[in-house]
Design a protein around this motif. Structure first.
Motif, PDB file in Angstrom:
ATOM      1  N   VAL A  61       0.834  -1.199   0.000  1.00 10.41           N
ATOM      2  CA  VAL A  61       0.000   0.000   0.000  1.00 10.41           C
ATOM      3  C   VAL A  61       0.871   1.253   0.000  1.00 10.41           C
ATOM      4  O   VAL A  61       0.524   2.272  -0.625  1.00 10.41           O
ATOM      5  N   GLY A  62       2.026   1.194   0.643  1.00  8.94           N
ATOM      6  CA  GLY A  62       2.946   2.324   0.605  1.00  8.94           C
ATOM      7  C   GLY A  62       3.474   2.571  -0.802  1.00  8.94           C
ATOM      8  O   GLY A  62       3.613   3.723  -1.234  1.00  8.94           O
TER       9      GLY A  62
ATOM     10  N   GLY B 239       3.084   9.901  -2.117  1.00  9.49           N
ATOM     11  CA  GLY B 239       3.232   9.412  -0.752  1.00  9.49           C
ATOM     12  C   GLY B 239       4.676   9.086  -0.426  1.00  9.49           C
ATOM     13  O   GLY B 239       5.412   8.548  -1.264  1.00  9.49           O
ATOM     14  N   ARG B 240       5.092   9.365   0.798  1.00 10.86           N
ATOM     15  CA  ARG B 240       6.472   9.123   1.222  1.00 10.86           C
ATOM     16  C   ARG B 240       6.580   8.134   2.384  1.00 10.86           C
ATOM     17  O   ARG B 240       7.667   7.893   2.890  1.00 10.86           O
TER      18      ARG B 240
ATOM     19  N   ILE C 173       3.942   2.638   8.273  1.00 12.83           N
ATOM     20  CA  ILE C 173       2.620   2.064   8.031  1.00 12.83           C
ATOM     21  C   ILE C 173       2.355   0.826   8.882  1.00 12.83           C
ATOM     22  O   ILE C 173       1.243   0.652   9.416  1.00 12.83           O
ATOM     23  N   ALA C 174       3.349  -0.064   9.007  1.00 10.91           N
ATOM     24  CA  ALA C 174       3.124  -1.329   9.707  1.00 10.91           C
ATOM     25  C   ALA C 174       2.622  -1.160  11.141  1.00 10.91           C
ATOM     26  O   ALA C 174       1.728  -1.902  11.570  1.00 10.91           O
TER      27      ALA C 174
ATOM     28  N   ALA D 274      -5.349   3.624   3.184  1.00 11.57           N
ATOM     29  CA  ALA D 274      -5.189   4.546   2.056  1.00 11.57           C
ATOM     30  C   ALA D 274      -6.198   5.684   2.146  1.00 11.57           C
ATOM     31  O   ALA D 274      -5.870   6.842   1.850  1.00 11.57           O
ATOM     32  N   ARG D 275      -7.419   5.376   2.562  1.00 14.71           N
ATOM     33  CA  ARG D 275      -8.423   6.437   2.716  1.00 14.71           C
ATOM     34  C   ARG D 275      -8.040   7.402   3.831  1.00 14.71           C
ATOM     35  O   ARG D 275      -8.332   8.593   3.743  1.00 14.71           O
ATOM     36  N   SER D 276      -7.378   6.892   4.874  1.00 13.28           N
ATOM     37  CA  SER D 276      -6.943   7.782   5.952  1.00 13.28           C
ATOM     38  C   SER D 276      -5.878   8.766   5.474  1.00 13.28           C
ATOM     39  O   SER D 276      -5.636   9.775   6.132  1.00 13.28           O
ATOM     40  N   GLN D 277      -5.276   8.465   4.334  1.00 10.55           N
ATOM     41  CA  GLN D 277      -4.275   9.358   3.745  1.00 10.55           C
ATOM     42  C   GLN D 277      -4.901  10.293   2.709  1.00 10.55           C
ATOM     43  O   GLN D 277      -4.199  10.928   1.932  1.00 10.55           O
TER      44      GLN D 277
END
Length: 399
Positions: A103-104, A112-113, A119-120, A141-144
């Motif tokens: 996802v990253g 995205g960086r 993320i983990a 992803a939605r939280s980003q």
């Protein structure tokens, strides 16, 4: 509007015909009409004072309402023979981190960086978590600030449309290692080449690789051809256009059922029945789903899915399959088959004690069997392992 016009025209025509016949029979002496007796005196008096019948002027015919023209949308433009998405950063994973890494990598396409170390901890608050579900990836992803389309029953043409338009696609596939056997694994598709008959992918474990179309589909179908498209909100219109009919969730689920049913009947294997059960469950048919899952567990196991441990199976499925798919647990719970839920979750928890989804469904079964203490313990452990597990928290609060 055409429906009210026809009765009016018929009535007008009828009156005109009637008036013409009436006038012709009364005003033309010696006419060829039928001979009638002379009218009685009173009738003659009345008729003598009746005004002459004058035919109304002919009315112009109302032009017919044209049928609306059926506009057939133009076919989508042909896809190029090959395409590659640029601007995606690759990262190698640490143990069980394919979900956070993948996802990253997808987010990196849009600037995205974050890496797995960012993320983990959010997706896997405990190190023993062996599964990050597609729903968890989508939620992150939605939280980003991104949009995510998550669905099953993708196909090659759909993947190529997105890739040609510059969207990498997360896919969930089966993965076989020589030392650990078969397991679930996320990959990020970044291109395709029809001359080679292969997709390009960024694999968090193996690095950049190519995957022949047929081989890829066999690994992908183990997870019902699940795919996630991560995109910025301003691209929503283009994503809907690329999805086509799949932009309608109901149509997308109906098509998934049609494809799964045909494949299960044709192949008669455990994966096919598993996908059929998932498709039926997505449409609310728990009983039909349970019957399909029964067929999956009764089918002959495919040793090629776990060649190093062929005897470790859950019915017809590889033993790790139940780490990633919870459709059987939900269908059996909804149809009152709590003993089957306990049997399956016991097997998962024996190999993966920190499996919060198995604990949640175990709690559901124990609660339905009138064992609230056991249900409470299962829910508490699930929440301890994943504090943000909303369903487990709600179930615990309801006891």
């Amino acid at each position: 509007m055409r429906a009210p016009l026809l009765p009016t025209l018929l009535l007008t025509a009828g009156l005109l015909v009637g008036a013409t016949v009436f006038g012709a029979s009364r005003l033309q002496p010696g006419g060829t009409g039928p001979v009638t007796a002379s009218p009685a005196p009173v009738q003659a008096e009345v008729e003598a004072h009746m005004p002459a019948v004058v035919e109304p002027p002919a009315q112009e015919a109302t032009p017919p309402v044209p049928e609306p023209e059926v506009v057939t949308p133009p076919p989508p433009p042909p896809l190029p023979a090959s395409a590659r998405v640029s601007g995606v950063r690759h990262e190698y994973q640490r143990l069980n981190n394919c979900g956070p890494v993948t996802v990253g990598m997808a987010l990196s396409r849009w600037g995205g960086r974050l890496d797995q170390y960012d993320i983990a901890p959010r997706l896997k608050p405990n190190r023993g978590d062996v599964n990050v579900s597609p729903e968890e990836l989508a939620a992150f992803a939605r939280s980003q600030g991104m949009n995510v389309h998550l669905a099953m029953n993708g196909d090659r043409a759909l993947l190529k449309r997105f890739l040609a338009a510059g969207y990498p696609v997360i896919v969930e596939t089966w993965f076989i290692t020589h030392d650990s056997g078969g397991m679930g694994h996320y990959r990020l598709l970044t291109g395709y080449d029809d001359t080679k008959g292969a997709f390009s992918a960024l694999d968090s474990y193996m690095g950049p690789l190519t995957m022949p179309y047929a081989r890829f589909d066999e690994l992908w179908r183990s997870f019902g051809r699940t795919f996630l498209v991560v995109s910025p909100p301003e691209q929503a219109g283009e994503v809907r256009e690329l999805l086509g009919f799949r932009a309608d969730p109901s149509a997308e689920k109906q098509e998934a059922l049609r494809v799964a049913l045909a494949e299960a009947e044709r192949r008669q294997d455990a994966v096919g029945w598993l996908n059929l059960g998932q498709a039926k469950l997505a449409l609310g048919d728990a009983r039909g789903a349970a019957r399909a899952f029964d067929e999956a567990f009764a089918a002959k196991a495919d040793p090629s899915l776990d060649p190093t441990r062929p005897v470790r199976v859950a019915g017809g499925l590889p033993w790790r399959a139940m780490w990633y798919t919870f459709g059987p647990l939900e269908a059996y719970t909804r149809t009152g088959r709590y003993a089957d839920v306990l049997r399956l979750t016991n097997a998962v928890l024996r190999d993966a004690p920190a499996h919060e989804e198995a604990l949640y469904w175990r709690g559901r079964a124990l609660g339905a069997l009138g064992r609230p203490a056991g249900a409470k313990a299962a829910y508490r452990e699930a929440v301890r392992l994943r504090p943000g597990y909303v369903r487990a928290r709600a179930a615990l609060a309801s006891l």
